[in-house]
Design a protein around this motif. Sequence first.
Motif, PDB file in Angstrom:
ATOM      1  N   VAL A  55       0.844  -1.194   0.000  1.00 27.54           N
ATOM      2  CA  VAL A  55       0.000   0.000   0.000  1.00 27.54           C
ATOM      3  C   VAL A  55       0.878   1.241   0.000  1.00 27.54           C
ATOM      4  O   VAL A  55       1.881   1.307   0.713  1.00 27.54           O
ATOM      5  N   THR A  57       0.454   5.634  -0.162  1.00 32.05           N
ATOM      6  CA  THR A  57      -0.472   6.766  -0.128  1.00 32.05           C
ATOM      7  C   THR A  57       0.196   8.019  -0.675  1.00 32.05           C
ATOM      8  O   THR A  57       1.415   8.186  -0.589  1.00 32.05           O
ATOM      9  N   TYR A  61      -4.781   9.744  -3.410  1.00 30.29           N
ATOM     10  CA  TYR A  61      -4.909   8.295  -3.596  1.00 30.29           C
ATOM     11  C   TYR A  61      -4.353   7.488  -2.436  1.00 30.29           C
ATOM     12  O   TYR A  61      -3.470   7.919  -1.704  1.00 30.29           O
ATOM     13  N   GLU A  62      -4.923   6.289  -2.278  1.00 29.68           N
ATOM     14  CA  GLU A  62      -4.337   5.198  -1.508  1.00 29.68           C
ATOM     15  C   GLU A  62      -4.230   4.041  -2.485  1.00 29.68           C
ATOM     16  O   GLU A  62      -5.238   3.485  -2.926  1.00 29.68           O
ATOM     17  N   THR A  64      -3.010   0.344  -3.857  1.00 26.72           N
ATOM     18  CA  THR A  64      -2.748  -1.024  -3.425  1.00 26.72           C
ATOM     19  C   THR A  64      -2.350  -1.861  -4.632  1.00 26.72           C
ATOM     20  O   THR A  64      -2.913  -1.704  -5.724  1.00 26.72           O
ATOM     21  N   GLN A  75       2.723   5.403  -9.037  1.00 31.02           N
ATOM     22  CA  GLN A  75       2.932   6.565  -8.166  1.00 31.02           C
ATOM     23  C   GLN A  75       3.343   7.784  -8.987  1.00 31.02           C
ATOM     24  O   GLN A  75       2.813   8.887  -8.795  1.00 31.02           O
ATOM     25  N   THR A  95      -9.096  12.087  -1.921  1.00 34.82           N
ATOM     26  CA  THR A  95      -8.430  10.789  -1.812  1.00 34.82           C
ATOM     27  C   THR A  95      -9.386   9.665  -2.188  1.00 34.82           C
ATOM     28  O   THR A  95     -10.502   9.571  -1.668  1.00 34.82           O
ATOM     29  N   SER A  97      -9.507   5.270  -3.325  1.00 38.27           N
ATOM     30  CA  SER A  97      -8.795   3.991  -3.255  1.00 38.27           C
ATOM     31  C   SER A  97      -8.555   3.464  -4.662  1.00 38.27           C
ATOM     32  O   SER A  97      -9.462   3.466  -5.500  1.00 38.27           O
TER      33      SER A  97
END
Length: 340
Positions: A55, A57, A61-62, A64, A75, A95, A97
Motif C-alpha cells: 500500500v 499513499t 490516492y491510496e 494497493t 505513483q 483521496t 482507493s
Amino acid sequence: MPTKIRSLSALLVAAGAFAGCASFSSVFPSHEDVFTPIAPNVGVTRVQGRDTTWVLTGTGYELTAGNRNLLPPVQAALDGAAADFRAYMGGDPPTVSIVAIQLKRGQRPDTARLAQIRAGGAVPVYVRLAEQGRGMAVGTMMSDDMVSLSPVVRKWMSTLASAPASPAGASSSAGVPKWLEVAVPRLVDGWSDADLVAAQVGLHPDRIIGLRSIFSGLRPADDGNARRGRGGADSLNAEFDRRGRGGARARYQQARRNPKDLPALSGAALWDAEAVSVTNYLASREGRPFIGSAARALMAGATMDAVLAGAQMVPRDVDTLDRAWRDWLATQAEAVRNPR
C-alpha cells in the motif's frame, strides 16, 4: 634476480597499481554515484490471510498492488495527474482507493477481479510494465512503463460532485457535467493532442454539433461498430498510447497523425472530441483554473450562460461562444490544410 628481490618488486608494482587505481577512481565517479540505487522498500506491506499486498499513499490516492513493482510507475503517473488536476480544479484531488492491475499487451483483464475491486469502492488501474525486445541488451527496453488513469480522474471528479457543499452538509444539486466528465480526464491524463483533435473537428464543419448540445450533456449513444473498428481486439490496451507524465510524456504516445489522414468523426466520437476541444479552448483563453470554477458552478446547479457571464477573454453567452469557437476550429483546420 634473487627470489626475495623479485617478491619485493612485485609488491612495489602492486602497491603502485593500487595507488594508481585510487587516483583514477577519484577522477571518475563510481557506478553508485552515476546510478543512484532505487530503494526496494516502496509501499507498506499489508497481510490478510495468505495474501500479501503493498500500500502506498499520496495526494489524492491510496494505492494497493499485489506486485510491488507496479507501485513506482503508478505513483509517478498519479502524482503527475494530481498536479495537473490541481492546475485545472484549483485544489488537491480527493483521496480515492486505487488497485493497480498489471495488463500485458493483448491481455484482457479478469472481469471477476474487476467486479470485486469496484464492489469494494476502489478504482482499478491498468499498468503495463516496460518490455525488453528479443535480442536487445539487458537493461535496454523497447517501451516504457505505462499507466491508464482516466478512471481515477473521473472518480476524482465524481467525488467532488458528491462532497458536501456547506458545513451544514448540503450536497451539490447536480453531478459532473457530461462534457467535463469526458474532457477533464483526457486533458489531465496526458492528452497532448487536443490541438490535433480540434483540427480534425474543424476539417468537417458541416458535422459540428452545436455547443448548447455539448453543454446540455446530450451525448449520442456509442457506436459499437465504430468502436470495434477503431480498436479491434486490443482496444483496451490502446488506452495506454496516450499516457505519460512530465518530460517523458511524448514517449508514451503513438506518432502524431495528420488530421487529414483521420476519418471524419460522427456520433459519440464527435461529441467527445468537441467536448475536449471546447474545454481546451476555454482553458487556453481564460486559464486552466476557469475550468475548475466552471465545474464547481455547474455542479452547484448554475447554467453555462451564467458561468460565461464571468468570463474575461471569451464571449459571455453560449451562442456567441459557439461562433467564436467555430472560428477557432476553422483556424486550426486551415493550419492543417496549408502548413507552413
